[in-house]
Design a protein around this motif. Structure first.
Motif, PDB file in Angstrom:
ATOM      1  N   LEU A  44      17.603 -89.494  73.007  1.00  0.00           N
ATOM      2  CA  LEU A  44      18.835 -89.917  73.520  1.00  0.00           C
ATOM      3  C   LEU A  44      19.668 -90.927  72.375  1.00  0.00           C
ATOM      4  N   GLN A  45      20.425 -90.657  71.652  1.00  0.00           N
ATOM      5  CA  GLN A  45      21.097 -91.300  70.740  1.00  0.00           C
ATOM      6  C   GLN A  45      22.214 -92.179  71.209  1.00  0.00           C
ATOM      7  N   CYS A  46      22.752 -92.938  70.099  1.00  0.00           N
ATOM      8  CA  CYS A  46      23.969 -93.790  70.912  1.00  0.00           C
ATOM      9  C   CYS A  46      25.260 -92.823  71.471  1.00  0.00           C
ATOM     10  N   ASP A  47      25.407 -91.658  70.978  1.00  0.00           N
ATOM     11  CA  ASP A  47      26.448 -91.028  71.604  1.00  0.00           C
ATOM     12  C   ASP A  47      26.213 -89.625  71.918  1.00  0.00           C
ATOM     13  N   ARG A  48      24.917 -89.295  71.795  1.00  0.00           N
ATOM     14  CA  ARG A  48      24.632 -87.831  72.238  1.00  0.00           C
ATOM     15  C   ARG A  48      23.188 -87.905  72.518  1.00  0.00           C
ATOM     16  N   LEU A  49      22.930 -86.635  73.289  1.00  0.00           N
ATOM     17  CA  LEU A  49      21.470 -86.383  73.464  1.00  0.00           C
ATOM     18  C   LEU A  49      20.965 -84.844  72.814  1.00  0.00           C
ATOM     19  N   ARG A  50      19.783 -84.988  72.529  1.00  0.00           N
ATOM     20  CA  ARG A  50      19.192 -83.519  71.776  1.00  0.00           C
ATOM     21  C   ARG A  50      18.096 -83.559  72.829  1.00  0.00           C
ATOM     22  N   PHE A  51      18.042 -82.214  72.936  1.00  0.00           N
ATOM     23  CA  PHE A  51      16.864 -81.633  73.685  1.00  0.00           C
ATOM     24  C   PHE A  51      16.404 -80.305  73.301  1.00  0.00           C
ATOM     25  N   ALA A  52      15.344 -80.256  72.978  1.00  0.00           N
ATOM     26  CA  ALA A  52      14.295 -79.116  72.439  1.00  0.00           C
ATOM     27  C   ALA A  52      13.411 -78.560  73.497  1.00  0.00           C
ATOM     28  N   PRO A  53      13.823 -77.324  74.002  1.00  0.00           N
ATOM     29  CA  PRO A  53      13.168 -76.676  75.003  1.00  0.00           C
ATOM     30  C   PRO A  53      11.727 -76.138  74.544  1.00  0.00           C
ATOM     31  N   VAL A  54      11.299 -75.692  75.422  1.00  0.00           N
ATOM     32  CA  VAL A  54      10.127 -74.963  75.162  1.00  0.00           C
ATOM     33  C   VAL A  54      10.024 -73.672  73.945  1.00  0.00           C
ATOM     34  N   GLY A  55      11.192 -72.969  74.207  1.00  0.00           N
ATOM     35  CA  GLY A  55      11.215 -71.880  73.217  1.00  0.00           C
ATOM     36  C   GLY A  55      12.788 -71.987  72.580  1.00  0.00           C
ATOM     37  N   TYR A  56      13.039 -71.151  71.528  1.00  0.00           N
ATOM     38  CA  TYR A  56      14.237 -71.117  71.179  1.00  0.00           C
ATOM     39  C   TYR A  56      15.115 -70.288  71.663  1.00  0.00           C
ATOM     40  N   ALA A  57      14.542 -69.256  72.661  1.00  0.00           N
ATOM     41  CA  ALA A  57      15.253 -68.463  73.204  1.00  0.00           C
ATOM     42  C   ALA A  57      16.134 -69.298  74.481  1.00  0.00           C
ATOM     43  N   ASP A  58      15.481 -70.456  74.742  1.00  0.00           N
ATOM     44  CA  ASP A  58      16.344 -71.368  75.768  1.00  0.00           C
ATOM     45  C   ASP A  58      17.467 -71.887  74.973  1.00  0.00           C
ATOM     46  N   SER A  59      17.221 -72.424  73.798  1.00  0.00           N
ATOM     47  CA  SER A  59      18.313 -73.063  73.259  1.00  0.00           C
ATOM     48  C   SER A  59      19.445 -72.128  72.928  1.00  0.00           C
ATOM     49  N   GLU A  60      19.232 -70.796  72.488  1.00  0.00           N
ATOM     50  CA  GLU A  60      20.292 -70.053  72.389  1.00  0.00           C
ATOM     51  C   GLU A  60      20.912 -69.726  73.569  1.00  0.00           C
ATOM     52  N   ASP A  61      20.230 -69.791  74.902  1.00  0.00           N
ATOM     53  CA  ASP A  61      20.842 -69.411  76.161  1.00  0.00           C
ATOM     54  C   ASP A  61      21.821 -70.666  76.413  1.00  0.00           C
ATOM     55  N   ILE A  62      21.464 -71.973  76.257  1.00  0.00           N
ATOM     56  CA  ILE A  62      22.483 -72.987  76.495  1.00  0.00           C
ATOM     57  C   ILE A  62      23.512 -72.926  75.943  1.00  0.00           C
ATOM     58  N   VAL A  63      23.372 -72.824  74.462  1.00  0.00           N
ATOM     59  CA  VAL A  63      24.727 -72.737  73.582  1.00  0.00           C
ATOM     60  C   VAL A  63      25.374 -71.522  73.804  1.00  0.00           C
ATOM     61  N   GLY A  64      24.622 -70.529  74.392  1.00  0.00           N
ATOM     62  CA  GLY A  64      25.796 -69.255  74.328  1.00  0.00           C
ATOM     63  C   GLY A  64      26.427 -69.433  75.806  1.00  0.00           C
ATOM     64  N   LYS A  65      25.704 -69.978  76.698  1.00  0.00           N
ATOM     65  CA  LYS A  65      26.672 -70.273  77.903  1.00  0.00           C
ATOM     66  C   LYS A  65      27.688 -71.400  77.619  1.00  0.00           C
ATOM     67  N   GLN A  66      27.270 -72.256  76.854  1.00  0.00           N
ATOM     68  CA  GLN A  66      28.067 -73.749  76.662  1.00  0.00           C
ATOM     69  C   GLN A  66      28.072 -74.406  77.921  1.00  0.00           C
ATOM     70  N   SER A  67      26.824 -74.631  78.560  1.00  0.00           N
ATOM     71  CA  SER A  67      26.717 -75.254  79.783  1.00  0.00           C
ATOM     72  C   SER A  67      25.223 -75.770  79.777  1.00  0.00           C
ATOM     73  N   LEU A  68      25.265 -77.024  80.313  1.00  0.00           N
ATOM     74  CA  LEU A  68      23.828 -77.387  80.615  1.00  0.00           C
ATOM     75  C   LEU A  68      24.032 -78.611  82.158  1.00  0.00           C
ATOM     76  N   SER A  69      23.087 -78.149  83.127  1.00  0.00           N
ATOM     77  CA  SER A  69      23.410 -79.039  84.259  1.00  0.00           C
ATOM     78  C   SER A  69      22.211 -80.215  84.053  1.00  0.00           C
ATOM     79  N   ILE A  70      22.634 -81.468  84.100  1.00  0.00           N
ATOM     80  CA  ILE A  70      21.731 -82.642  83.916  1.00  0.00           C
ATOM     81  C   ILE A  70      21.852 -83.305  85.389  1.00  0.00           C
ATOM     82  N   ARG A  71      20.392 -82.949  86.071  1.00  0.00           N
ATOM     83  CA  ARG A  71      20.246 -83.261  87.157  1.00  0.00           C
ATOM     84  C   ARG A  71      19.257 -84.736  87.434  1.00  0.00           C
ATOM     85  N   PHE A  72      19.771 -85.701  88.255  1.00  0.00           N
ATOM     86  CA  PHE A  72      18.941 -86.895  88.285  1.00  0.00           C
ATOM     87  C   PHE A  72      18.145 -86.708  89.706  1.00  0.00           C
ATOM     88  N   MET A  73      16.845 -87.128  89.674  1.00  0.00           N
ATOM     89  CA  MET A  73      16.196 -86.933  91.012  1.00  0.00           C
ATOM     90  C   MET A  73      15.300 -88.421  91.275  1.00  0.00           C
TER      91      MET A  73
END
Length: 257
Positions: A44-73
């Motif tokens: 978590l940075q001052c104005d953005r967050l960075r997430f490195a998932p388990v695999g590069y394929a997940d990164s490509e999937d997130i950016v390809g869909k241009q969507s990420l659900s951030i859920r709080f439990m």
């Protein structure tokens, strides 16, 4: 049969469990609160967050869909709130060849995300259109790290500092879904390590210059200078004859003035 069932159940439960690790905080030019496990990282940075998932394929999937659900439990199963990052409220891109960076267009949205992370027990980063998780993070200790982040960001120089004079010179235009106009200026007097400023769509940030091309690599034809932004952005400036262009991310920006 029973042994196989228990083994399968154990593997499923382990994959669905949050990543247990301690939250930390790092100050400096780019303050950040972070949690890191053997195979995932959330920063978590001052104005953005960075997430490195388990695999590069997940990164490509997130950016390809241009969507990420951030859920709080509030525990491992009860969702108490969420934020859907995507087109219209955030920019999602791959940086440093792997992590997904989420840049929020409205700072109030990001402050909401930070508030919820600090107040809850588990964070679930998942697909926006279905209940498939990219990663679960334990939030114990996140409140202290986020307080340190906010304190540091409040005193840190901001990228959009209005005291900076917007550069005047060659204007570069282009981009993909988000069109950009980019200018830069090499300063006569450096501000510490920052000896340049870059303006993207009216927002100015400090940068440092690098006249070598990725260490000892031979630069491509026309390479002039690399501009390394305080916000970790990278711009490569080229000039070949009468042609001026700039490379930023996956796009090339051509002189348009």
């Amino acid at each position: 049969m029973k042994s196989a069932f228990l083994s399968g159940c154990l593997m499923f439960c382990m994959s669905a469990a949050p990543a247990f690790a301690e939250w930390g905080f790092s100050g400096g030019q780019t303050p950040n609160a972070f949690i890191q496990t053997g195979d995932m990282t959330l920063e978590l940075q001052c104005d953005r967050l960075r997430f490195a998932p388990v695999g590069y394929a997940d990164s490509e999937d997130i950016v390809g869909k241009q969507s990420l659900s951030i859920r709080f439990m509030k525990n491992g199963s009860t969702e108490v709130g969420s934020f859907q990052a995507g087109q219209g409220n955030a920019t999602l891109r791959i940086v440093d060849n792997y992590p997904v960076e989420v840049v929020f267009q409205d700072s109030a949205d990001y402050q909401f995300v930070l508030d919820q992370i600090a107040a809850n027990a588990v964070l679930n980063l998942s697909m926006a259109d279905q209940d498939v998780s990219y990663g679960l993070f334990d939030l114990k200790g996140s409140g202290k790290a986020i307080r340190s982040l906010r304190s540091s960001c409040g005193s840190a120089p901001q990228a959009g500092n209005n005291t900076m004079e917007a550069p005047e010179g060659v204007v570069y235009c282009g981009g993909g879904q988000i069109k950009r106009q980019i200018e830069y200026l090499i300063l006569d007097k450096a501000q510490g390590q920052w000896d340049a400023i870059v303006t993207v769509n009216g927002k100015t940030t400090r940068a440092m210059t690098a006249y070598s091309y990725f260490g000892n690599a031979e630069p491509p034809r026309g390479f002039v200078v690399a501009l390394l932004g305080e916000d970790r952005s990278e711009f490569l400036v080229f000039k070949d004859g009468n042609k001026n262009w700039l490379e930023y991310g996956d796009y090339q920006y051509i002189q348009c003035n």
